[in-house]
Design a protein around this motif. Structure first.
Motif, mmCIF file in Angstrom:
data_model
loop_
_atom_site.group_PDB
_atom_site.id
_atom_site.type_symbol
_atom_site.label_atom_id
_atom_site.label_comp_id
_atom_site.label_asym_id
_atom_site.label_seq_id
_atom_site.Cartn_x
_atom_site.Cartn_y
_atom_site.Cartn_z
ATOM 1 N N ASN A 144 21.347 38.626 -11.302
ATOM 2 C CA ASN A 144 21.287 37.544 -12.283
ATOM 3 C C ASN A 144 22.204 37.749 -13.476
ATOM 4 O O ASN A 144 21.813 37.565 -14.626
ATOM 5 N N VAL A 145 23.396 38.179 -13.185
ATOM 6 C CA VAL A 145 24.376 38.298 -14.256
ATOM 7 C C VAL A 145 25.668 37.679 -13.728
ATOM 8 O O VAL A 145 25.729 37.254 -12.586
ATOM 9 N N SER A 146 26.684 37.677 -14.549
ATOM 10 C CA SER A 146 27.953 37.128 -14.074
ATOM 11 C C SER A 146 28.779 38.256 -13.452
ATOM 12 O O SER A 146 28.532 39.438 -13.702
ATOM 13 N N ILE A 147 29.765 37.868 -12.672
ATOM 14 C CA ILE A 147 30.594 38.886 -12.044
ATOM 15 C C ILE A 147 31.363 39.678 -13.091
ATOM 16 O O ILE A 147 31.667 40.844 -12.887
ATOM 17 N N ALA A 148 31.626 39.047 -14.215
ATOM 18 C CA ALA A 148 32.344 39.753 -15.272
ATOM 19 C C ALA A 148 31.540 40.955 -15.737
ATOM 20 O O ALA A 148 32.074 42.052 -15.927
ATOM 21 N N THR A 149 30.272 40.746 -15.886
ATOM 22 C CA THR A 149 29.407 41.833 -16.331
ATOM 23 C C THR A 149 29.395 42.966 -15.302
ATOM 24 O O THR A 149 29.491 44.138 -15.646
ATOM 25 N N VAL A 150 29.278 42.589 -14.066
ATOM 26 C CA VAL A 150 29.286 43.614 -13.018
ATOM 27 C C VAL A 150 30.581 44.398 -13.091
ATOM 28 O O VAL A 150 30.592 45.633 -13.049
ATOM 29 N N SER A 151 31.669 43.688 -13.213
ATOM 30 C CA SER A 151 32.971 44.339 -13.291
ATOM 31 C C SER A 151 33.006 45.332 -14.451
ATOM 32 O O SER A 151 33.458 46.470 -14.297
ATOM 33 N N ARG A 152 32.519 44.903 -15.576
ATOM 34 C CA ARG A 152 32.519 45.785 -16.752
ATOM 35 C C ARG A 152 31.724 47.054 -16.482
ATOM 36 O O ARG A 152 32.146 48.158 -16.843
ATOM 37 N N ILE A 153 30.608 46.881 -15.865
ATOM 38 C CA ILE A 153 29.752 48.046 -15.618
ATOM 39 C C ILE A 153 30.397 48.983 -14.600
ATOM 40 O O ILE A 153 30.435 50.197 -14.783
ATOM 41 N N VAL A 154 30.924 48.386 -13.551
ATOM 42 C CA VAL A 154 31.554 49.207 -12.514
ATOM 43 C C VAL A 154 32.722 50.008 -13.089
ATOM 44 O O VAL A 154 32.972 51.138 -12.690
ATOM 45 N N ASN A 155 33.405 49.413 -14.048
ATOM 46 C CA ASN A 155 34.571 50.089 -14.601
ATOM 47 C C ASN A 155 34.288 50.879 -15.874
ATOM 48 O O ASN A 155 35.217 51.230 -16.601
ATOM 49 N N ASN A 156 33.032 51.128 -16.138
ATOM 50 C CA ASN A 156 32.669 51.921 -17.308
ATOM 51 C C ASN A 156 33.251 51.367 -18.602
ATOM 52 O O ASN A 156 33.733 52.123 -19.439
ATOM 53 N N GLN A 157 33.218 50.096 -18.746
ATOM 54 C CA GLN A 157 33.719 49.536 -20.000
ATOM 55 C C GLN A 157 32.543 49.355 -20.953
ATOM 56 O O GLN A 157 31.482 49.936 -20.738
ATOM 57 N N THR A 158 32.736 48.542 -21.956
ATOM 58 C CA THR A 158 31.625 48.308 -22.877
ATOM 59 C C THR A 158 31.296 46.820 -22.880
ATOM 60 O O THR A 158 32.035 46.006 -22.341
ATOM 61 N N GLY A 159 30.208 46.504 -23.517
ATOM 62 C CA GLY A 159 29.872 45.100 -23.644
ATOM 63 C C GLY A 159 28.724 44.681 -22.751
ATOM 64 O O GLY A 159 28.778 43.663 -22.074
ATOM 65 N N PHE A 160 27.703 45.497 -22.729
ATOM 66 C CA PHE A 160 26.507 45.118 -21.965
ATOM 67 C C PHE A 160 25.370 46.012 -22.445
ATOM 68 O O PHE A 160 25.583 47.122 -22.938
ATOM 69 N N SER A 161 24.185 45.524 -22.300
ATOM 70 C CA SER A 161 23.031 46.296 -22.751
ATOM 71 C C SER A 161 22.674 47.353 -21.715
ATOM 72 O O SER A 161 23.008 47.237 -20.544
ATOM 73 N N GLU A 162 21.994 48.324 -22.198
ATOM 74 C CA GLU A 162 21.534 49.391 -21.313
ATOM 75 C C GLU A 162 20.675 48.807 -20.197
ATOM 76 O O GLU A 162 20.714 49.262 -19.055
ATOM 77 N N LYS A 163 19.960 47.760 -20.569
ATOM 78 C CA LYS A 163 19.041 47.166 -19.602
ATOM 79 C C LYS A 163 19.792 46.524 -18.430
ATOM 80 O O LYS A 163 19.493 46.773 -17.268
ATOM 81 N N THR A 164 20.762 45.699 -18.760
ATOM 82 C CA THR A 164 21.516 45.058 -17.673
ATOM 83 C C THR A 164 22.255 46.101 -16.852
ATOM 84 O O THR A 164 22.368 45.982 -15.646
ATOM 85 N N LYS A 165 22.729 47.117 -17.534
ATOM 86 C CA LYS A 165 23.435 48.160 -16.800
ATOM 87 C C LYS A 165 22.523 48.736 -15.717
ATOM 88 O O LYS A 165 22.893 48.849 -14.566
ATOM 89 N N ARG A 166 21.335 49.078 -16.127
ATOM 90 C CA ARG A 166 20.370 49.639 -15.196
ATOM 91 C C ARG A 166 20.129 48.697 -14.017
ATOM 92 O O ARG A 166 20.162 49.083 -12.855
ATOM 93 N N LYS A 167 19.917 47.456 -14.374
ATOM 94 C CA LYS A 167 19.604 46.455 -13.347
ATOM 95 C C LYS A 167 20.752 46.350 -12.339
ATOM 96 O O LYS A 167 20.563 46.408 -11.129
ATOM 97 N N VAL A 168 21.945 46.220 -12.873
ATOM 98 C CA VAL A 168 23.117 46.070 -12.002
ATOM 99 C C VAL A 168 23.320 47.305 -11.124
ATOM 100 O O VAL A 168 23.561 47.202 -9.923
ATOM 101 N N LEU A 169 23.199 48.460 -11.763
ATOM 102 C CA LEU A 169 23.364 49.698 -11.011
ATOM 103 C C LEU A 169 22.349 49.791 -9.869
ATOM 104 O O LEU A 169 22.666 50.253 -8.766
ATOM 105 N N ASP A 170 21.141 49.330 -10.151
ATOM 106 C CA ASP A 170 20.115 49.342 -9.107
ATOM 107 C C ASP A 170 20.524 48.466 -7.928
ATOM 108 O O ASP A 170 20.406 48.858 -6.770
ATOM 109 N N VAL A 171 20.997 47.286 -8.272
ATOM 110 C CA VAL A 171 21.401 46.362 -7.207
ATOM 111 C C VAL A 171 22.556 46.943 -6.384
ATOM 112 O O VAL A 171 22.566 46.871 -5.165
ATOM 113 N N ILE A 172 23.490 47.540 -7.103
ATOM 114 C CA ILE A 172 24.634 48.143 -6.426
ATOM 115 C C ILE A 172 24.154 49.198 -5.436
ATOM 116 O O ILE A 172 24.569 49.243 -4.285
ATOM 117 N N GLU A 173 23.264 50.021 -5.936
ATOM 118 C CA GLU A 173 22.682 51.070 -5.109
ATOM 119 C C GLU A 173 22.004 50.467 -3.884
ATOM 120 O O GLU A 173 22.230 50.871 -2.742
#
Lengths: 331, 331
Positions: B13-42
DNA sequence: TTGAAAGCGCTAACAG
DNA sequence: CTGTTAGCGCTTTCAA
């Protein structure tokens, strides 16, 4: 050199679709536009971007090859055949050195997956469940080279190790030897270790010769040093032997070297036959008789099989490659 | 395994931009979304598509290596170092076997260009103008390994062949030899042939020793066979020699083999020193004294230099690697 | 902290 | 015979 299809299209006054068609040898354009476009391509030195193509075609024209070891000359021979066949199909090969390390292997597999390579050749090592499962998920074809899997349905190309060892031993027997020893590689190696020992034993018993435990030296690996230690041990525990079958050329050369040191004359006092027929076999003194595997052809074959799988989407039959005794002067 | 960034985005439930940011270790997202996205990736086992990334980033994390020959053990050693260093940088290596064939080389260069590789290592051969110009147009960095260019400003890594040959000859002289012969490789090889001959000659004259034409055997190449023929010719035209410097280990082993055949004892009657210190050097009987090149390190160094060039966009300094006499028992 | 949207260079329908 | 357009999977402004 960084022109794109757009540049070509603009300069030739056509659409990019037309350029694409021409570049890909399709139909749907006049001879005249073809000429014009080709001229522009020539002039600009335009080279299609394989990355963009790969993205859309889902084919990167790249295969990955995993080697557990990089030392030794087996690798170059295999690689030579692989590279040749791949190149003939317009593909490149990425080499990966796993060091028989599970973690490293998985990382490589992951890397290859991200790169979306078209297929995998896995060499000289047992295919662990973890690897198999991952590659299966990658949904790319794989073939095994110089190894095989007893549990997964993966096509392989290798020689019949048991049979080749049998042949080598039989050859020694035909030459009149009766007290024949073997310096084996790692006997726990289910692919290259055990079968060769079995072949030796089979040949002995089939010829009514006794199999003496003292006549079998189990080494840790297939290296030079194992040969020198092996021969030393052998001479201590079984001084009467007249011939030895070495499970690899490196072992054989090591044994040869030790024999020289010990003042044992080869082949007069002792015969030695190797396995692999590496280039060092003809460089030794005396030149080493060895059972040859057609290494480069095996690499080529594996690659061709891989491409067949990629094209048909089906699996292919495994191949047992012929082995052959190369007679030189150590027997 | 064929999930895309879209799948991840949707499921998290986020945008692809957010996923991209997280995958590339950038900034601009909350710890919470990071966790969520990482879980989904896993959960999905999502692996970013390196092809798509390459298209946009203009970096494929792949380098190409050109080898003129695939036989011989130099290749694996070099490759081993190259592969190691590349892997540490997260890059893969594509191997190309040019067979010293100009046409083939150009085709490979073209292929590598289409694949948009990040850099090129060119080994063991002279860099022709055609190659240089093409690579220059490709606008990717290149480094030369075990070769150098006298005309183009391309960084290289190699040992100083002249110096190494000098050292080898000097070593023989120090051991008391005066009548020292050389079995050279191809004397028209401007990179590995001529310099070694020069080094030999320099060492002789510097030590007040005469340089006799009869003492220099020019072979066609650096192979085993050249060594056996070389020694034979040498014994015919200069029977008095007490030591020979071979321009390669293969030549040395060939000479060793011929000596054995001729009943000449090494090192008692004749001393032999090789060049390269390949693994076969320690496998010969007697083990071969040789001047060593740090092959794997050279490959590693070349690769590191290549990456430095990629990162900085600047050229780097060439490296002369140290050579070293490995004393064994042939002298 | 997040998303919408443009575009990397190319291929492949779909129209015309 | 030719062009327009919609993506391939991703990164990266630009806004919100």
């Amino acid at each position: 050199m960084e022109y794109t299809i757009k540049d070509v299209a603009k300069k030739a006054n056509v659409s990019i679709a037309t350029v694409s068609r021409i570049v890909n040898n399709q139909t749907g354009f006049s001879e005249k536009t073809k000429r014009k476009v080709l001229d522009v391509i020539e002039e600009l030195g335009y080279q299609p971007n394989a990355v963009a193509r790969g993205l859309i075609n889902k084919r990167t024209h790249t295969i990955g090859v995993l080697f557990p070891k990089f030392s030794g000359m087996l690798v170059t021979e295999f690689l030579s055949g692989i590279e040749k066949a791949a190149n003939e199909q317009g593909s490149s090969v990425i080499v990966c050195h796993t060091e028989s390390n599970g973690e490293k292997t998985m990382k490589y597999l992951q890397l290859l997956n991200e790169k979306r390579i078209d297929g995998i050749i896995f060499t000289s090592e047992v295919l662990k469940d973890e690897y198999y499962q991952y590659i299966k998920k990658m949904k790319v074809p794989m073939v095994l080279l110089s190894t095989e899997s007893y549990v997964y349905p993966v096509p392989y190309v290798k020689v019949n190790d048991r049979h080749a060892a049998y042949t080598a031993t039989q050859y020694l027997i035909q030459k009149g030897h009766k007290k024949i020893a073997m310096i084996s590689g790692n006997k726990d190696d289910i692919i290259a270790g055990k079968p060769r020992i079995d072949g030796y034993i089979n040949a002995m018993t089939d010829n009514g010769l006794p199999v003496n435990d003292k006549y079998i030296i189990n080494s840790k690996s297939f290296a030079f040093q194992d040969g020198v230690e092996g021969l030393e041990a052998l001479m201590r525990q079984a001084p009467g032997v007249t011939a030895v079958f070495a499970a690899s050329d490196e072992i054989a050369i090591g044994a040869l070297s030790k024999a020289y040191q010990l003042g044992i004359k080869v082949p007069d006092d002792l015969s030695i036959i190797g396995y692999d027929n590496l280039s060092i076999a003809e460089m030794s003194a005396p030149p080493l008789t060895s059972v040859a595997q057609p290494l480069a052809e095996m690499g080529e074959m594996a690659t061709k099989m891989l491409f067949e799988m990629m094209e048909t989407g089906q699996s292919v039959e495994s191949r047992i490659m012929p082995h052959q005794i190369i007679e030189r002067n150590s027997v």
